[in-house]
Design an enzyme around this catalytic site. Structure first.
Site: not given
Length: 380
Positions: A34, A111, A135
């Protein structure tokens, strides 16, 4: 294969971006990181082009990244996140919304959106992400993957760009339970509250009712097959309100200094959240912090040494035009582990219509490794 900019920010061909630095239980695995973690020689982009342009080049890897490399994994590349990880839909106003390979035409979830799609599509075997308000658990459920939010603070966050430090955790997703557990062997400390072999599972009809029927039925079926006993645990809207207020106040404390004068660099949804965060006064933030502390104590006392089974999300992956509709109900579910600072594993289940969903197992603080083992047995 052409790089999909909604999924990957950096992915060299041929790869990997970074070769393993050691050998171990993750030999042969590939990681989609990420875009909040430091990767030596790269910038942290945080899903925002203006931030990326101003960011320094990292001199060393984030702690979690370094540990995965030392255990034999290679970094496939840096995958997209929603801006500053402040959303749950997967949509990024600058780079687009990653596709959902397991439910085409539906959102990916965020996310940790880019890494999740990369794993679901077979472009990496491990997604390294973060979970503040859901997330990891939300995209895991939407895309039919295994995912864990560890006990708060269990995995070192050195080299991670924060959002709300009281809730931020380093988490990961995989396509199978065995790989999820092997990553845990690398990143997690020894359990301080290991579950017994016959861990008592509990299920709340009131929490189940927050989910739409298709997901509710699949989660209930898995829980009852595993022997979960019914308990009285009603959703607490006041807990979610305190969580959201404190999360917002901390997000502004972390990023507000940079965002002042740059709010126009944000997409509309994330900008709206930061504008609300900017308006939170010190008294409200302090009250929320007190309320969160009280709720954490209540959640831990109520759970005790048991494992709570609940839906990972309130719906299956919505279509884009429906993406915000179920946010509040989903966060009523996800905030329990977030406020409690508790480990939570999302186990993939399938609805009667064939869509992916998630059953979330929430265990006592410090039970991460044994919770992963339990999840693997239940979800097998």
């Amino acid at each position: 294969m052409a790089l999909d900019p909604s999924v990957w920010r950096v992915r060299p061909e041929p790869g990997p971006l970074t070769a393993p630095t050691g050998s171990g239980v993750l030999d042969g695995e590939t990681v989609a990181v990420k875009d909040l973690f430091a990767v030596a020689g790269e910038r942290i982009g945080a899903g925002n082009p203006a931030w990326l342009a101003a960011a320094p080049v990292a001199q060393e890897h984030a702690v979690a990244v370094a540990r995965l490399l030392d255990a034999g994994a290679a970094l496939a590349g840096i995958a997209q996140t929603e801006e500053f990880a402040y959303s749950l839909t997967g949509a990024n106003a600058h780079y687009g919304t990653p596709p959902n390979p397991r439910a085409p035409g539906r959102i990916s979830g965020g996310s940790t959106s880019g890494p999740t799609t990369a794993v679901a599509a077979g472009e990496a075997s491990i997604a390294l992400g973060t979970d503040t308000g859901g997330s990891v658990r939300v995209p895991a459920a939407y895309q039919g993957l295994w995912g864990i939010r560890p006990t708060h603070g269990a995995v070192p966050d050195g080299g991670l760009l924060p959002l709300a430090p009281s809730f931020d955790t380093v988490g990961w997703l995989t396509r199978d339970a065995a790989t999820l557990a092997r990553v845990g062997d690398v990143l997690l400390p020894a359990d301080t509250a290991a579950l017994p072999d016959q861990a008592p599972l509990v299920l709340s009809d009131a929490l189940l009712a927050l989910a739409a029927p298709e997901g509710r039925d699949a989660v209930g079926q898995l829980a009852r097959a595993a022997g979960a006993q019914a308990i009285d645990w009603a959703p607490e809207p006041a807990w979610l309100a305190a969580f959201q207020t404190l999360q917002a106040a901390e997000a502004w404390a972390v990023h507000g200094g940079w965002l002042e004068g740059r709010m126009d660099t944000l997409g509309p949804a994330v900008r709206g959240r930061f504008e609300r965060a900017r308006a939170i006064g010190a008294a409200d933030a302090d009250a929320a912090r007190t309320a969160v502390g009280q709720a954490r104590a209540q959640i831990r006392e109520r759970l005790g040494e048991r494992v709570l089974v609940l839906p990972s999300t309130a719906t299956v992956a919505p279509r884009p035009q429906e993406a915000e509709a179920a946010r509040e109900a989903t966060m009523l579910l996800t905030c329990i582990a977030g406020i409690g600072g508790l480990p939570a594993v999302s186990v993939p289940v399938t609805t009667a219509e064939g869509l992916p969903a998630g059953a979330c197992l929430v265990g006592p603080a410090g039970s991460d490794r044994s919770l992963l083992e339990l999840a693997g047995r239940i979800g097998a």
